[in-house]
Design a protein around this motif. Structure first.
Motif, short mmCIF file in Angstrom:
data_model
loop_
_atom_site.label_atom_id
_atom_site.label_comp_id
_atom_site.label_asym_id
_atom_site.label_seq_id
_atom_site.Cartn_x
_atom_site.Cartn_y
_atom_site.Cartn_z
N GLY A 43 -15.27 4.82 -4.33
CA GLY A 43 -15.53 3.84 -5.28
C GLY A 43 -15.17 4.67 -6.73
N SER A 44 -15.05 5.90 -6.92
CA SER A 44 -14.46 6.75 -8.30
C SER A 44 -13.01 6.37 -8.38
CB SER A 44 -14.96 7.77 -8.46
OG SER A 44 -14.59 8.59 -7.33
N THR A 74 -13.59 0.91 2.79
CA THR A 74 -13.00 -0.20 2.30
C THR A 74 -12.56 -1.26 3.14
OG1 THR A 74 -10.66 1.13 3.40
CG2 THR A 74 -11.51 1.98 1.16
N GLU A 75 -13.34 -1.35 4.11
CA GLU A 75 -13.02 -2.60 5.11
C GLU A 75 -13.22 -3.82 4.40
OE1 GLU A 75 -14.26 -4.18 9.51
OE2 GLU A 75 -15.43 -2.51 8.45
N ALA A 85 -4.51 -3.12 0.19
CA ALA A 85 -3.72 -2.74 1.31
C ALA A 85 -2.39 -2.01 1.01
CB ALA A 85 -3.38 -3.67 2.55
N ASP A 86 -1.78 -2.30 -0.06
CA ASP A 86 -0.64 -1.70 -0.82
C ASP A 86 -0.97 -0.55 -1.73
OD1 ASP A 86 0.98 -3.27 0.67
OD2 ASP A 86 0.90 -4.76 -0.71
N ILE A 87 -2.05 -0.65 -2.40
CA ILE A 87 -2.70 0.32 -3.38
C ILE A 87 -3.13 1.76 -2.79
CG2 ILE A 87 -4.51 0.91 -5.04
CD1 ILE A 87 -4.59 -2.55 -5.88
N LYS A 181 -16.16 -8.24 -8.17
CA LYS A 181 -17.57 -7.92 -7.50
C LYS A 181 -17.25 -6.91 -6.14
CE LYS A 181 -17.53 -12.03 -4.73
NZ LYS A 181 -18.43 -13.21 -4.15
N HIS A 182 -16.18 -6.98 -5.60
CA HIS A 182 -16.01 -6.01 -4.46
C HIS A 182 -15.69 -4.71 -4.99
CE1 HIS A 182 -15.58 -9.85 -2.44
NE2 HIS A 182 -14.60 -10.29 -3.14
#
Length: 217
Positions: A43-44, A74-75, A85-87, A181-182
């Motif tokens: 999260g951080s 992360t799902e 997915a690329d980050i 929001k995610h």
């Protein structure tokens, strides 16, 4: 139990102000947490990505892509925001991204022996640390700066306060620092995990951060 510290949001504002010019001048940015990441670590890192995204367009988060904890954390985020997915990249890929003007941000850990990739730390000229764990040993090589607040519930709380600073006047006009929001959900999960659903290491600043994340969706 963690010793109680009295603190204010001033240091978060000072840290954000110091970090922003470093982000703007860096050729690329790598963000990294500790091995076997949990929700606070992920999260951080996600929050720091959102903050950095407003000032630099070349950012990656280094992690163990095969780790079960990472996949659990992360799902939903990757499903809703496929660009992540690329980050997220592996330590091996992160090594290949190191340049002379790379800025490395280390989150949720200050013991450089247990970061996701000690080799990336060793090979990066500039790095900063943002963490809430008590510092236990000196750094072999000093960071540009270290924002370590052991009286804070979680690293997500510190990063949330920095995002609040950026989103209330000092950020760019396109407002790319605004959390989705995610992203906010992952960060709130980090605070809830480290506080045991607000039953320990919790004060008014913790609830203030939680309200900000709730308002982000």
């Amino acid at each position: 139990t963690k010793t109680e510290f009295t603190r204010t949001k001033i240091q978060s504002r000072v840290t954000a102000a110091a970090l922003i010019p470093l982000l703007g001048s860096a050729g690329n940015v790598l963000i990294m947490g500790h091995k076997n990441p949990d929700f606070d670590c992920v999260g951080s890192c996600v929050g720091l990505y959102r903050l950095a995204r407003a000032y630099n367009g070349n950012i990656k988060i280094v992690t163990d892509l095969q780790n079960r904890n990472f996949r659990t954390c992360t799902e939903a985020l990757i499903e809703e925001q496929p660009e992540y997915a690329d980050i997220f990249v592996s330590a091996t890929a992160g090594q290949d991204l190191i340049r002379s003007d790379t800025l490395l941000i280390i989150a949720d850990v200050n013991n450089l022996k247990i970061v996701e990739s000690p080799e990336i730390v060793a090979n990066t000229e500039k790095y900063v640390i943002i963490d809430h764990h008590r510092k236990t040993e000196d750094f072999e090589r000093d960071p540009v700066f270290a924002y370590i607040e052991p009286g804070t519930s979680s690293c997500c709380e510190l990063v949330t306060e920095m995002l609040e600073t950026v989103s209330t006047g000092s950020g760019p006009s396109d407002d790319q620092s605004r959390l989705t929001k995610h992203e906010a959900t992952v960060m709130l999960a980090g605070i809830m995990l480290d506080t045991g659903n607000f039953t320990r290491s919790t004060n008014s600043e913790t609830f203030s951060a939680a309200v900000y994340l709730r308002d982000a969706g």
